[in-house]
Scaffold this motif. Sequence first.
Motif, short mmCIF file in Angstrom:
data_model
loop_
_atom_site.label_atom_id
_atom_site.label_comp_id
_atom_site.label_asym_id
_atom_site.label_seq_id
_atom_site.Cartn_x
_atom_site.Cartn_y
_atom_site.Cartn_z
N LYS A 21 -11.56 -1.77 -9.42
CA LYS A 21 -10.97 -0.86 -10.38
C LYS A 21 -9.90 -1.57 -11.21
O LYS A 21 -9.88 -1.45 -12.44
CB LYS A 21 -10.34 0.31 -9.62
CG LYS A 21 -9.76 1.39 -10.49
CD LYS A 21 -9.44 2.57 -9.59
CE LYS A 21 -8.73 3.67 -10.34
NZ LYS A 21 -8.43 4.80 -9.43
N ILE B 18 -7.42 -4.74 1.71
CA ILE B 18 -7.56 -3.48 0.98
C ILE B 18 -9.02 -3.23 0.65
O ILE B 18 -9.87 -4.09 0.86
CB ILE B 18 -6.71 -3.47 -0.32
CG1 ILE B 18 -7.06 -4.67 -1.19
CG2 ILE B 18 -5.22 -3.47 0.02
CD1 ILE B 18 -6.37 -4.67 -2.53
N ASN B 19 -9.28 -2.05 0.13
CA ASN B 19 -10.62 -1.63 -0.23
C ASN B 19 -11.13 -2.42 -1.44
O ASN B 19 -10.41 -2.60 -2.42
CB ASN B 19 -10.50 -0.14 -0.57
CG ASN B 19 -11.83 0.55 -0.60
OD1 ASN B 19 -12.79 0.00 -1.12
ND2 ASN B 19 -11.87 1.74 -0.07
N PRO C 198 0.82 -1.21 0.00
CA PRO C 198 0.00 0.00 0.00
C PRO C 198 0.86 1.27 0.00
O PRO C 198 0.46 2.27 -0.57
CB PRO C 198 -0.79 -0.11 1.30
CG PRO C 198 -0.77 -1.54 1.66
CD PRO C 198 0.52 -2.09 1.15
N SER C 199 2.03 1.20 0.62
CA SER C 199 2.84 2.42 0.72
C SER C 199 3.84 2.56 -0.42
O SER C 199 4.85 3.23 -0.27
CB SER C 199 3.58 2.45 2.05
OG SER C 199 2.67 2.42 3.09
N SER C 200 3.57 1.92 -1.52
CA SER C 200 4.41 2.13 -2.70
C SER C 200 3.88 3.34 -3.44
O SER C 200 2.73 3.74 -3.27
CB SER C 200 4.35 0.88 -3.58
OG SER C 200 4.52 1.23 -4.93
N GLY C 201 4.72 3.95 -4.25
CA GLY C 201 4.26 5.08 -5.05
C GLY C 201 3.35 4.63 -6.18
O GLY C 201 2.66 5.43 -6.80
N VAL C 202 3.35 3.32 -6.45
CA VAL C 202 2.49 2.78 -7.49
C VAL C 202 1.12 2.47 -6.87
O VAL C 202 1.05 1.73 -5.91
CB VAL C 202 3.09 1.48 -8.08
CG1 VAL C 202 2.22 0.93 -9.18
CG2 VAL C 202 4.50 1.73 -8.57
N PRO C 203 0.05 3.06 -7.41
CA PRO C 203 -1.27 2.80 -6.83
C PRO C 203 -1.57 1.30 -6.77
O PRO C 203 -1.12 0.55 -7.63
CB PRO C 203 -2.22 3.49 -7.81
CG PRO C 203 -1.41 4.53 -8.49
CD PRO C 203 -0.01 3.99 -8.54
N ILE C 204 -2.32 0.88 -5.73
CA ILE C 204 -2.56 -0.54 -5.51
C ILE C 204 -3.24 -1.19 -6.73
O ILE C 204 -2.91 -2.31 -7.11
CB ILE C 204 -3.43 -0.76 -4.25
CG1 ILE C 204 -2.71 -0.18 -3.02
CG2 ILE C 204 -3.71 -2.23 -4.03
CD1 ILE C 204 -3.52 -0.24 -1.75
N TYR C 205 -4.18 -0.45 -7.35
CA TYR C 205 -4.88 -1.07 -8.49
C TYR C 205 -3.89 -1.42 -9.60
O TYR C 205 -4.01 -2.44 -10.26
CB TYR C 205 -6.01 -0.15 -8.99
CG TYR C 205 -5.58 0.97 -9.92
CD1 TYR C 205 -5.57 0.79 -11.30
CD2 TYR C 205 -5.20 2.20 -9.42
CE1 TYR C 205 -5.18 1.81 -12.15
CE2 TYR C 205 -4.80 3.23 -10.26
CZ TYR C 205 -4.78 3.03 -11.63
OH TYR C 205 -4.38 4.04 -12.46
N ARG C 206 -2.85 -0.55 -9.77
CA ARG C 206 -1.88 -0.86 -10.82
C ARG C 206 -0.97 -2.02 -10.43
O ARG C 206 -0.54 -2.79 -11.28
CB ARG C 206 -1.06 0.39 -11.16
CG ARG C 206 -1.80 1.28 -12.17
CD ARG C 206 -0.83 2.02 -13.05
NE ARG C 206 -0.44 3.27 -12.41
CZ ARG C 206 0.81 3.72 -12.40
NH1 ARG C 206 1.78 3.02 -12.97
NH2 ARG C 206 1.07 4.85 -11.80
#
Lengths: 135, 301
Positions: A60, A53-54, A12-20
Amino acid sequence: MQVTPLQFEVHPSSGVPIYRQIMDQVRALIAGGKLATGDVLPSVRQMAAELGINMMTVSKAYSKLEADGVVSRSRGQGMVVDEPGCVGSVSDRRRELQPFAEQLVVRGIQLSLTDEQVLTVVRNSQRELRETQSA
Amino acid sequence: MSEPVNNLPVIHVRGLQKSYGRFHPKAVLKGVDLTIPAGTVMGLVGTNGEGKSTLIKCLLGLLKPTGGEMRVFGEDPWNLSPATKARIGYVPQEPSLLPWMTVRQQLAYAAAFFPNWDAKFAADLICRWKLPWDERVGPLSLGQKQKVAIVLALAHRPELLILDEPVASLDPVARRKFLESLMQATADGERTVLFSTHITSDLERIASHVAILKDGRIVVCEELDQLKDRVKRLRILAGQELPRSFAVGGALRTEINGRSALVAMATVEDGLVEELRTRWNADVSVEDLNLEEIFMELHLD
Protein backbone atom coordinates in the motif's frame (compact mmCIF):
# COMPACT_ATOMS: atom_id res chain seq x y z
CA MET A 1 23.11 3.15 -3.61
CA GLN A 2 20.99 0.59 -1.90
CA VAL A 3 18.78 1.03 1.12
CA THR A 4 17.86 -1.95 3.27
CA PRO A 5 14.78 -2.50 5.41
CA LEU A 6 17.01 -1.86 8.42
CA GLN A 7 17.06 1.82 7.51
CA PHE A 8 13.35 1.95 8.13
CA GLU A 9 11.86 2.26 11.56
CA VAL A 10 8.19 1.53 12.00
CA HIS A 11 6.17 1.98 15.14
CA PRO A 12 3.03 -0.13 14.82
CA SER A 13 1.50 1.50 17.90
CA SER A 14 1.82 5.03 16.61
CA GLY A 15 -1.30 6.94 15.68
CA VAL A 16 0.21 7.31 12.21
CA PRO A 17 -0.70 4.29 10.05
CA ILE A 18 2.33 2.13 9.19
CA TYR A 19 1.94 2.70 5.44
CA ARG A 20 2.26 6.44 6.01
CA GLN A 21 5.33 5.97 8.21
CA ILE A 22 6.99 4.09 5.35
CA MET A 23 5.96 6.73 2.81
CA ASP A 24 7.34 9.52 5.01
CA GLN A 25 10.61 7.67 5.50
CA VAL A 26 11.10 7.00 1.79
CA ARG A 27 10.54 10.71 1.17
CA ALA A 28 12.98 11.58 3.96
CA LEU A 29 15.63 9.21 2.54
CA ILE A 30 15.26 10.90 -0.84
CA ALA A 31 15.40 14.39 0.66
CA GLY A 32 18.47 13.40 2.69
CA GLY A 33 20.27 12.15 -0.41
CA LYS A 34 20.35 8.55 0.82
CA LEU A 35 18.15 7.49 -2.09
CA ALA A 36 18.90 8.91 -5.52
CA THR A 37 17.08 8.72 -8.85
CA GLY A 38 17.24 5.15 -10.18
CA ASP A 39 17.80 3.51 -6.78
CA VAL A 40 15.65 0.51 -5.98
CA LEU A 41 13.53 0.16 -2.85
CA PRO A 42 13.71 -3.12 -0.92
CA SER A 43 11.13 -5.66 -2.10
CA VAL A 44 7.75 -5.84 -0.42
CA ARG A 45 8.54 -9.30 0.90
CA GLN A 46 11.90 -8.19 2.35
CA MET A 47 10.40 -5.15 4.03
CA ALA A 48 7.52 -7.12 5.53
CA ALA A 49 9.79 -9.87 6.83
CA GLU A 50 12.42 -7.56 8.32
CA LEU A 51 10.00 -5.12 9.87
CA GLY A 52 7.60 -7.84 10.99
CA ILE A 53 4.57 -6.29 9.34
CA ASN A 54 1.88 -7.28 6.88
CA MET A 55 2.98 -7.38 3.19
CA MET A 56 -0.23 -5.60 2.23
CA THR A 57 0.85 -2.61 4.31
CA VAL A 58 4.15 -2.32 2.42
CA SER A 59 2.40 -2.73 -0.95
CA LYS A 60 0.00 0.00 0.00
CA ALA A 61 2.82 2.41 0.90
CA TYR A 62 4.64 1.64 -2.38
CA SER A 63 1.50 2.02 -4.49
CA LYS A 64 0.72 5.36 -2.92
CA LEU A 65 4.29 6.55 -3.48
CA GLU A 66 3.89 5.46 -7.09
CA ALA A 67 0.64 7.39 -7.39
CA ASP A 68 2.39 10.45 -5.93
CA GLY A 69 5.09 10.19 -8.59
CA VAL A 70 7.89 9.47 -6.12
CA VAL A 71 8.75 5.99 -7.43
CA SER A 72 7.72 3.88 -10.37
CA ARG A 73 7.30 0.16 -10.82
CA SER A 74 9.93 -1.29 -13.05
CA ARG A 75 9.61 -4.76 -14.49
CA GLY A 76 12.01 -7.19 -12.83
CA GLN A 77 13.54 -4.55 -10.61
CA GLY A 78 10.80 -3.48 -8.26
CA MET A 79 10.20 0.07 -7.17
CA VAL A 80 12.62 2.59 -8.60
CA VAL A 81 13.08 6.14 -7.34
CA ASP A 82 11.91 8.71 -9.89
CA GLU A 83 13.41 11.97 -10.96
CA PRO A 84 12.53 14.41 -8.18
CA GLY A 85 9.52 16.34 -9.33
CA CYS A 86 7.27 18.86 -7.71
CA VAL A 87 3.82 17.78 -6.78
CA GLY A 88 1.30 20.51 -6.12
CA SER A 89 1.52 24.27 -6.38
CA VAL A 90 3.97 26.38 -4.39
CA SER A 91 1.22 27.50 -2.03
CA ASP A 92 0.14 23.87 -1.45
CA ARG A 93 3.67 22.85 -0.67
CA ARG A 94 4.10 25.84 1.64
CA ARG A 95 0.98 24.89 3.51
CA GLU A 96 2.38 21.42 3.99
CA LEU A 97 5.51 22.86 5.55
CA GLN A 98 3.62 25.27 7.81
CA PRO A 99 3.04 22.96 10.82
CA PHE A 100 6.76 22.16 11.02
CA ALA A 101 7.57 25.86 11.00
CA GLU A 102 5.12 26.40 13.85
CA GLN A 103 6.84 23.71 15.91
CA LEU A 104 10.22 25.26 15.18
CA VAL A 105 9.09 28.73 16.16
CA VAL A 106 7.53 27.55 19.43
CA ARG A 107 10.63 25.59 20.36
CA GLY A 108 12.76 28.61 19.54
CA ILE A 109 10.75 30.77 21.93
CA GLN A 110 10.99 28.11 24.65
CA LEU A 111 14.78 28.13 24.26
CA SER A 112 14.82 31.96 24.36
CA LEU A 113 16.35 32.26 20.91
CA THR A 114 15.88 35.42 18.87
CA ASP A 115 14.18 35.26 15.48
CA GLU A 116 17.53 35.78 13.81
CA GLN A 117 19.13 32.94 15.81
CA VAL A 118 16.33 30.57 14.80
CA LEU A 119 16.82 31.48 11.14
CA THR A 120 20.57 30.85 11.50
CA VAL A 121 19.80 27.31 12.70
CA VAL A 122 17.57 26.78 9.65
CA ARG A 123 20.20 28.10 7.22
CA ASN A 124 22.89 25.95 8.82
CA SER A 125 20.90 22.75 8.45
CA GLN A 126 20.02 23.65 4.86
CA ARG A 127 23.73 24.09 4.12
CA GLU A 128 24.67 20.82 5.86
CA LEU A 129 22.07 18.89 3.93
CA ARG A 130 23.29 20.36 0.61
CA GLU A 131 26.86 19.40 1.50
CA THR A 132 25.98 15.77 2.30
CA GLN A 133 23.94 15.56 -0.90
CA SER A 134 26.75 16.81 -3.11
CA ALA A 135 29.36 14.65 -1.32
CA MET B 1 -27.17 -17.56 -5.17
CA SER B 2 -26.16 -15.91 -8.41
CA GLU B 3 -22.75 -14.58 -7.26
CA PRO B 4 -19.70 -16.68 -8.04
CA VAL B 5 -18.44 -18.51 -4.96
CA ASN B 6 -15.05 -16.81 -4.83
CA ASN B 7 -16.67 -13.38 -4.45
CA LEU B 8 -18.57 -14.47 -1.37
CA PRO B 9 -17.20 -13.20 1.91
CA VAL B 10 -15.53 -16.00 3.87
CA ILE B 11 -17.49 -15.03 6.97
CA HIS B 12 -20.87 -13.35 6.88
CA VAL B 13 -22.81 -12.66 10.08
CA ARG B 14 -26.10 -10.76 10.42
CA GLY B 15 -27.91 -10.00 13.66
CA LEU B 16 -26.19 -12.80 15.57
CA GLN B 17 -27.53 -13.26 19.09
CA LYS B 18 -26.37 -15.56 21.83
CA SER B 19 -27.70 -15.79 25.37
CA TYR B 20 -26.62 -18.10 28.14
CA GLY B 21 -28.94 -19.65 30.74
CA ARG B 22 -32.46 -20.97 30.33
CA PHE B 23 -34.40 -19.28 33.15
CA HIS B 24 -32.60 -15.96 33.43
CA PRO B 25 -30.95 -15.68 30.06
CA LYS B 26 -27.97 -13.36 29.90
CA ALA B 27 -27.52 -11.86 26.45
CA VAL B 28 -23.85 -11.76 25.42
CA LEU B 29 -24.17 -11.12 21.70
CA LYS B 30 -27.01 -8.74 20.92
CA GLY B 31 -27.03 -8.50 17.16
CA VAL B 32 -23.54 -8.87 15.72
CA ASP B 33 -23.00 -7.89 12.08
CA LEU B 34 -19.65 -8.89 10.62
CA THR B 35 -18.44 -9.48 7.07
CA ILE B 36 -14.93 -10.75 6.39
CA PRO B 37 -13.86 -10.90 2.74
CA ALA B 38 -11.20 -13.35 1.57
CA GLY B 39 -7.61 -12.20 2.15
CA THR B 40 -8.46 -10.07 5.17
CA VAL B 41 -6.42 -10.24 8.35
CA MET B 42 -9.02 -9.13 10.88
CA GLY B 43 -8.23 -8.38 14.51
CA LEU B 44 -11.13 -8.64 16.93
CA VAL B 45 -10.85 -6.57 20.10
CA GLY B 46 -13.16 -6.02 23.02
CA THR B 47 -12.95 -5.81 26.80
CA ASN B 48 -12.96 -9.00 28.87
CA GLY B 49 -16.28 -10.79 28.95
CA GLU B 50 -17.49 -8.91 25.90
CA GLY B 51 -18.17 -12.13 24.00
CA LYS B 52 -15.17 -12.48 21.67
CA SER B 53 -14.81 -16.19 22.41
CA THR B 54 -18.57 -16.69 22.19
CA LEU B 55 -18.58 -15.12 18.72
CA ILE B 56 -15.67 -17.27 17.61
CA LYS B 57 -17.26 -20.45 18.96
CA CYS B 58 -20.51 -19.66 17.15
CA LEU B 59 -18.55 -19.20 13.90
CA LEU B 60 -16.98 -22.61 14.36
CA GLY B 61 -20.23 -24.36 15.20
CA LEU B 62 -19.05 -25.08 18.74
CA LEU B 63 -21.95 -23.07 20.18
CA LYS B 64 -25.48 -22.80 18.84
CA PRO B 65 -26.57 -19.18 18.43
CA THR B 66 -29.85 -17.96 19.92
CA GLY B 67 -30.73 -15.97 16.81
CA GLY B 68 -29.47 -14.36 13.64
CA GLU B 69 -27.80 -15.57 10.51
CA MET B 70 -24.29 -16.88 9.89
CA ARG B 71 -22.37 -18.20 6.90
CA VAL B 72 -18.82 -19.54 6.83
CA PHE B 73 -17.68 -20.39 3.29
CA GLY B 74 -21.39 -20.12 2.44
CA GLU B 75 -22.42 -22.80 4.94
CA ASP B 76 -24.24 -22.72 8.25
CA PRO B 77 -21.54 -23.22 10.92
CA TRP B 78 -23.81 -25.54 12.91
CA ASN B 79 -23.82 -27.96 9.95
CA LEU B 80 -20.39 -27.55 8.39
CA SER B 81 -19.44 -30.22 5.87
CA PRO B 82 -16.20 -32.11 6.50
CA ALA B 83 -14.72 -30.56 3.34
CA THR B 84 -15.34 -27.08 4.69
CA LYS B 85 -14.03 -27.98 8.14
CA ALA B 86 -10.76 -29.00 6.47
CA ARG B 87 -10.42 -25.44 5.14
CA ILE B 88 -10.48 -23.98 8.66
CA GLY B 89 -7.74 -23.84 11.28
CA TYR B 90 -8.54 -22.98 14.89
CA VAL B 91 -6.42 -22.14 17.90
CA PRO B 92 -8.55 -22.07 21.05
CA GLN B 93 -7.79 -19.84 24.02
CA GLU B 94 -6.85 -22.91 26.05
CA PRO B 95 -5.00 -25.40 23.87
CA SER B 96 -6.64 -28.82 23.97
CA LEU B 97 -3.91 -31.36 23.32
CA LEU B 98 -3.46 -35.00 24.20
CA PRO B 99 -1.14 -34.81 27.23
CA TRP B 100 0.22 -38.38 27.02
CA MET B 101 1.54 -37.95 23.48
CA THR B 102 4.94 -36.57 22.59
CA VAL B 103 5.08 -33.53 20.32
CA ARG B 104 6.04 -35.84 17.44
CA GLN B 105 3.11 -38.19 18.12
CA GLN B 106 0.69 -35.29 18.52
CA LEU B 107 1.68 -33.98 15.10
CA ALA B 108 1.42 -37.38 13.44
CA TYR B 109 -1.98 -37.89 15.05
CA ALA B 110 -3.32 -34.56 13.78
CA ALA B 111 -1.76 -35.07 10.33
CA ALA B 112 -3.90 -38.15 9.78
CA PHE B 113 -7.06 -36.02 9.78
CA PHE B 114 -5.99 -33.66 7.02
CA PRO B 115 -5.31 -34.49 3.36
CA ASN B 116 -3.41 -31.18 2.93
CA TRP B 117 -1.06 -31.64 5.89
CA ASP B 118 2.27 -29.90 5.19
CA ALA B 119 4.74 -31.93 7.26
CA LYS B 120 7.73 -29.85 6.19
CA PHE B 121 6.09 -26.61 7.24
CA ALA B 122 5.10 -28.18 10.59
CA ALA B 123 8.67 -29.41 11.15
CA ASP B 124 10.06 -25.96 10.29
CA LEU B 125 7.81 -24.34 12.87
CA ILE B 126 8.69 -26.91 15.55
CA CYS B 127 12.40 -26.21 14.98
CA ARG B 128 11.93 -22.46 14.76
CA TRP B 129 10.15 -22.44 18.09
CA LYS B 130 12.64 -24.90 19.62
CA LEU B 131 9.89 -27.27 20.71
CA PRO B 132 11.09 -30.65 22.04
CA TRP B 133 10.11 -33.33 19.51
CA ASP B 134 10.25 -36.24 21.92
CA GLU B 135 8.87 -34.79 25.12
CA ARG B 136 5.35 -35.43 26.23
CA VAL B 137 2.89 -32.59 25.67
CA GLY B 138 1.34 -32.74 29.18
CA PRO B 139 4.22 -31.29 31.22
CA LEU B 140 5.08 -28.53 28.71
CA SER B 141 4.58 -24.93 29.80
CA LEU B 142 1.41 -23.14 28.79
CA GLY B 143 3.35 -21.06 26.25
CA GLN B 144 4.86 -24.19 24.68
CA LYS B 145 1.47 -25.90 24.53
CA GLN B 146 0.11 -22.80 22.85
CA LYS B 147 2.87 -23.07 20.24
CA VAL B 148 2.08 -26.73 19.58
CA ALA B 149 -1.60 -25.81 19.15
CA ILE B 150 -0.62 -23.07 16.69
CA VAL B 151 1.49 -25.52 14.64
CA LEU B 152 -1.45 -27.92 14.55
CA ALA B 153 -3.73 -25.14 13.30
CA LEU B 154 -1.33 -23.88 10.62
CA ALA B 155 0.07 -27.12 9.23
CA HIS B 156 -2.88 -28.12 7.08
CA ARG B 157 -2.56 -24.73 5.37
CA PRO B 158 -6.12 -23.62 6.13
CA GLU B 159 -7.77 -20.95 3.99
CA LEU B 160 -9.43 -19.55 7.10
CA LEU B 161 -7.52 -19.31 10.35
CA ILE B 162 -9.38 -18.44 13.53
CA LEU B 163 -7.35 -17.71 16.64
CA ASP B 164 -8.78 -16.92 20.05
CA GLU B 165 -6.22 -14.91 22.03
CA PRO B 166 -3.39 -16.87 20.39
CA VAL B 167 -0.57 -14.98 22.05
CA ALA B 168 -2.00 -14.40 25.51
CA SER B 169 0.39 -16.85 27.15
CA LEU B 170 3.45 -16.21 24.98
CA ASP B 171 6.44 -14.08 25.97
CA PRO B 172 7.34 -11.08 23.77
CA VAL B 173 9.98 -12.99 21.78
CA ALA B 174 7.65 -15.90 21.10
CA ARG B 175 4.85 -13.49 20.24
CA ARG B 176 7.00 -11.80 17.65
CA LYS B 177 8.03 -15.16 16.16
CA PHE B 178 4.44 -16.26 16.11
CA LEU B 179 3.39 -13.11 14.28
CA GLU B 180 6.17 -13.63 11.73
CA SER B 181 5.07 -17.22 11.11
CA LEU B 182 1.50 -16.11 10.81
CA MET B 183 2.55 -13.52 8.23
CA GLN B 184 4.53 -16.17 6.33
CA ALA B 185 1.64 -18.60 6.41
CA THR B 186 -0.68 -15.96 4.98
CA ALA B 187 1.81 -14.31 2.62
CA ASP B 188 0.01 -15.37 -0.56
CA GLY B 189 -2.75 -12.91 0.37
CA GLU B 190 -5.48 -15.45 -0.25
CA ARG B 191 -5.82 -16.66 3.29
CA THR B 192 -8.22 -15.12 5.72
CA VAL B 193 -7.42 -14.65 9.39
CA LEU B 194 -9.65 -13.72 12.29
CA PHE B 195 -7.90 -13.34 15.62
CA SER B 196 -9.09 -11.98 18.91
CA THR B 197 -6.64 -10.25 21.18
CA HIS B 198 -6.36 -7.57 23.78
CA ILE B 199 -2.76 -6.80 22.83
CA THR B 200 -3.45 -3.96 20.43
CA SER B 201 0.18 -3.54 19.37
CA ASP B 202 0.21 -7.06 17.87
CA LEU B 203 -2.97 -6.30 16.03
CA GLU B 204 -1.54 -3.04 14.68
CA ARG B 205 1.51 -4.85 13.37
CA ILE B 206 -0.24 -7.45 11.26
CA ALA B 207 -3.96 -6.76 10.90
CA SER B 208 -5.38 -5.15 7.78
CA HIS B 209 -8.79 -4.71 9.41
CA VAL B 210 -10.07 -4.27 12.93
CA ALA B 211 -13.43 -5.10 14.49
CA ILE B 212 -14.37 -3.78 17.92
CA LEU B 213 -16.95 -5.68 19.94
CA LYS B 214 -18.75 -3.57 22.52
CA ASP B 215 -21.99 -4.17 24.42
CA GLY B 216 -22.74 -7.25 22.36
CA ARG B 217 -22.38 -5.53 18.98
CA ILE B 218 -19.63 -4.77 16.49
CA VAL B 219 -19.27 -1.00 16.79
CA VAL B 220 -16.28 -0.59 14.47
CA CYS B 221 -15.36 -2.79 11.52
CA GLU B 222 -13.04 -1.28 8.96
CA GLU B 223 -9.52 -1.01 7.62
CA LEU B 224 -7.10 -0.24 10.42
CA ASP B 225 -5.39 2.51 8.41
CA GLN B 226 -8.71 4.12 7.63
CA LEU B 227 -9.69 4.06 11.30
CA LYS B 228 -6.43 5.74 12.29
CA ASP B 229 -6.80 8.32 9.54
CA ARG B 230 -10.35 9.07 10.70
CA VAL B 231 -10.45 9.14 14.52
CA LYS B 232 -8.58 12.14 15.98
CA ARG B 233 -8.34 13.98 19.25
CA LEU B 234 -8.52 17.77 19.31
CA ARG B 235 -6.60 19.53 22.04
CA ILE B 236 -8.07 22.99 22.49
CA LEU B 237 -6.76 25.92 24.47
CA ALA B 238 -9.23 28.79 24.22
CA GLY B 239 -8.67 32.50 24.81
CA GLN B 240 -11.26 32.50 27.58
CA GLU B 241 -12.95 30.07 29.95
CA LEU B 242 -14.98 27.51 28.00
CA PRO B 243 -18.66 27.28 28.93
CA ARG B 244 -19.86 23.99 30.40
CA SER B 245 -22.12 23.61 27.41
CA PHE B 246 -19.08 23.59 25.10
CA ALA B 247 -19.62 20.83 22.54
CA VAL B 248 -18.42 19.89 19.10
CA GLY B 249 -20.89 18.13 16.82
CA GLY B 250 -20.10 14.46 16.32
CA ALA B 251 -17.74 14.19 19.31
CA LEU B 252 -17.11 10.75 20.81
CA ARG B 253 -16.11 12.24 24.12
CA THR B 254 -15.47 15.73 25.51
CA GLU B 255 -13.45 16.72 28.53
CA ILE B 256 -13.47 20.38 29.63
CA ASN B 257 -11.21 21.99 32.17
CA GLY B 258 -11.25 25.79 32.35
CA ARG B 259 -9.81 27.16 29.12
CA SER B 260 -8.76 23.80 27.77
CA ALA B 261 -10.70 20.93 26.31
CA LEU B 262 -10.01 17.49 24.84
CA VAL B 263 -12.43 16.34 22.20
CA ALA B 264 -12.28 12.91 20.59
CA MET B 265 -13.80 12.93 17.11
CA ALA B 266 -14.95 10.00 14.98
CA THR B 267 -14.08 12.12 11.95
CA VAL B 268 -12.74 15.63 11.59
CA GLU B 269 -14.57 17.50 8.83
CA ASP B 270 -12.66 19.96 6.70
CA GLY B 271 -12.82 23.44 8.19
CA LEU B 272 -13.75 22.30 11.71
CA VAL B 273 -10.38 23.17 13.20
CA GLU B 274 -10.40 26.59 11.56
CA GLU B 275 -13.92 27.24 12.81
CA LEU B 276 -12.97 26.34 16.40
CA ARG B 277 -9.90 28.54 16.20
CA THR B 278 -11.85 31.65 15.19
CA ARG B 279 -14.96 31.02 17.27
CA TRP B 280 -13.12 30.44 20.58
CA ASN B 281 -9.94 32.33 19.82
CA ALA B 282 -8.22 29.02 20.51
CA ASP B 283 -5.10 27.05 19.77
CA VAL B 284 -6.24 23.76 18.34
CA SER B 285 -3.97 20.80 17.72
CA VAL B 286 -5.06 17.58 16.06
CA GLU B 287 -3.60 14.42 17.56
CA ASP B 288 -3.23 11.05 15.86
CA LEU B 289 -4.44 8.17 18.01
CA ASN B 290 -3.19 4.61 18.12
CA LEU B 291 -5.57 1.69 18.40
CA GLU B 292 -5.34 1.48 22.17
CA GLU B 293 -6.24 5.16 22.47
CA ILE B 294 -9.09 4.81 19.98
CA PHE B 295 -10.32 1.80 21.95
CA MET B 296 -10.16 3.83 25.18
CA GLU B 297 -12.01 6.76 23.62
CA LEU B 298 -14.84 4.40 22.65
CA HIS B 299 -15.08 3.05 26.19
CA LEU B 300 -14.57 6.14 28.36
CA ASP B 301 -17.99 7.76 27.96
